[in-house]
Design an enzyme around this catalytic site. Structure first.
Site: not given
Ligand SMILES: *[C@@H]1O[C@H](CO)[C@@H](O)[C@H](O)[C@H]1NC(C)=O
Ligand SMILES: *[C@@H]1O[C@H](CO)[C@@H](O)[C@H](O)[C@H]1NC(C)=O
Ligand SMILES: *[C@@H]1O[C@H](CO)[C@@H](O)[C@H](O)[C@H]1NC(C)=O
Length: 444
Positions: A186, A327, A338, A364, A369, A431
């Site tokens: 991502c 994010h 975050e 988002k 996403h 990831f």
């Protein structure tokens, strides 16, 4: 001694400056960046039910996705034949089709249609994807299992390879500069833009077409992410409410598809041809959590390191940052980590005095996403935020949390806000623990 002096001078040599001169996107809000941006500011949602896409989706725990709207190009929707000749459509994976369409829009926006050999050699492409063509891999696996060798298409390999999005864009336009594809889950889209800006700064190219594309809204992908406990499963009857960054009821991300592509250009090159400049790429930071395959470190160490590095390259203090496009995917652990990292970086002696002065958004909430395309689409939103001085809203933010006492920044809940934005950060994490942050600023 002389050698040392020479090396010293080399080291002091100023990096070439990089600006953004063209934008293109295919998103769940619209096919095209202008309508996507308009709908984002209107607080529209691009999320819908996957059950319209076939019975295989009905058995899955998560039935919501950010699907690119289907329809005519003139309605800002997607049907491949409006964007590509039939032959190219047949040869290309859907993620590559989205990339080619977004690249066309960005190049038209930039007015960059080179024909001379020198210009074509000075123009490169970096477009990545996180997952690529799962549909083709799945169908061909089943066909091969059932029917053997004869059932494998000669186009199987070219439709599978992730770097073919970049390949198709260069073939279509004749660009002979660097051709590259990041695939870092991502973080892909942001890595593509950051890496491309370095290629320009270092002199490998004067113009780069850069971004990310994804189209893996496939029952197998949803099954996999659901097994990893990453997806929102509680909002199947209310798709628009499913992606809730920073909200106390957030419970996983919503898978999305699309592409974001920008035209990056060396500053003097852009000025010489009087190009419209959206923003300057000031800094780019990369780091790794070095911690876990899918979960963030609780204090957001990796995110903190990436943002700190982006600020260092930009030679900006934390107080200069007016906005962070987070994010934040709407997962419990990720958003909290975050949020902690952003506050640790931006609050303090060189930063903002109170959390309410820290403007954070996660777009988002509106688009879900987009995995490998997310970083690129969100970088574009950040460029438009800087260009237009308006902060896009975070949808579905009813009660910030959890825990509530930690979520005390301005998350621009539910409606857009006017705000001067001179400099901003946009974050992407993937990831495997890979983190990146890009610092963008008004060009002056
Ligand atoms: C894969 O097979 C499904 C079901 O037959 C079909 O709808 C889909 O278009 C196929 N995808 C590709 C890439 O051929
Ligand atoms: C850094 O990226 C990894 C990879 O997904 C992610 O698990 C982690 O959450 C990111 N770090 C933070 C602080 O978000
Ligand atoms: C994004 O941030 C702005 C400014 O802080 C805010 O007005 C807006 O509501 C936020 N959007 C979302 C979706 O949080």
């Amino acid at each position: 001694m002389l050698l040392q002096a020479l090396l010293y001078i080399e080291g002091e040599h100023e990096m070439r400056r990089v600006v953004v001169t063209g934008l293109g996107a295919i998103t769940p809000l619209a096919a095209g960046i202008k309508t996507t941006w308009k709908r984002l500011l209107e607080s529209s949602s691009g999320l819908s039910s996957t059950t319209t896409r076939g019975p295989a989706f009905e058995t899955l725990p998560s039935k919501v996705a950010g699907l690119v709207p289907l329809g005519k190009r003139e309605d800002c929707a997607w049907q491949a034949k409006d964007w590509l000749p039939a032959k190219e459509e047949r040869q290309m994976a859907l993620f590559a089709q989205y990339a080619v369409a977004a690249a066309d829009e960005a190049l038209n926006d930039a007015g960059w249609h080179p024909t001379s050999q020198a210009d074509l050699e000075a123009t490169g492409v970096t477009i990545g994807s996180g997952i690529g063509n799962l549909d083709e891999a799945y169908n061909t696996s089943v066909a091969f299992h059932e029917g053997g060798y004869r059932k494998v298409s000669p186009l199987f390999v070219p439709k599978l390879l992730i770097n073919l999005a970049a390949g198709h864009v260069s073939i279509r336009h004749g660009f002979k500069g660097p051709n590259h594809a990041a695939t870092t889950a991502c973080t892909t889209g942001l890595h593509a833009i950051g890496d491309a800006s370095r290629l320009i700064a270092f002199g490998d190219a004067d113009v780069m077409v850069a971004g990310g594309a994804e189209s893996c809204i496939h029952p197998l992908a949803i099954a996999g992410f659901a097994r990893a406990r990453s997806l929102a499963v509680d909002w199947n009857d209310e798709p628009a409410a499913a992606s809730r960054p920073f909200d106390s009821q957030r419970a996983g991300f919503v898978i999305g598809e699309g592409a974001g592509v920008v035209v990056l250009e060396e500053l003097e090159h852009a000025k010489a041809r009087k190009a419209n400049i959206y923003a300057e790429v000031k800094g780019y930071g990369l780091s790794s959590d070095a911690y876990h395959m899918t979960a963030p470190e609780e204090n957001g160490e990796g995110a903190f390191l990436a943002m700190r590095a982006a600020l260092k390259h930009a030679s900006l203090k934390p107080e200069a940052i007016d906005y962070v496009n987070a994010h934040a995917t709407s997962t419990i652990l990720g958003d909290a980590a975050e949020n902690r990292a952003i506050k640790r970086l931006l609050l303090g002696p060189d930063g903002r005095q109170s959390a309410s002065e820290v403007n954070i958004n996660s777009t988002k909430g509106a688009v879900g996403h987009l995995l490998g395309a997310a970083g690129a689409v969100e970088a574009i939103f950040t460029m438009l935020t800087i260009h237009n001085n308006v902060l896009p809203p975070t949808l579905n933010l009813v009660r910030p949390g959890d825990p509530p006492e930690e979520f005390d920044c301005n998350y621009v809940p539910n409606a857009a806000q006017q705000h001067t934005v001179n400099a901003a950060l946009t974050n992407s994490f993937g990831f495997g623990g890979t983190n990146a942050s890009l610092c963008l600023a008004k060009y002056r």
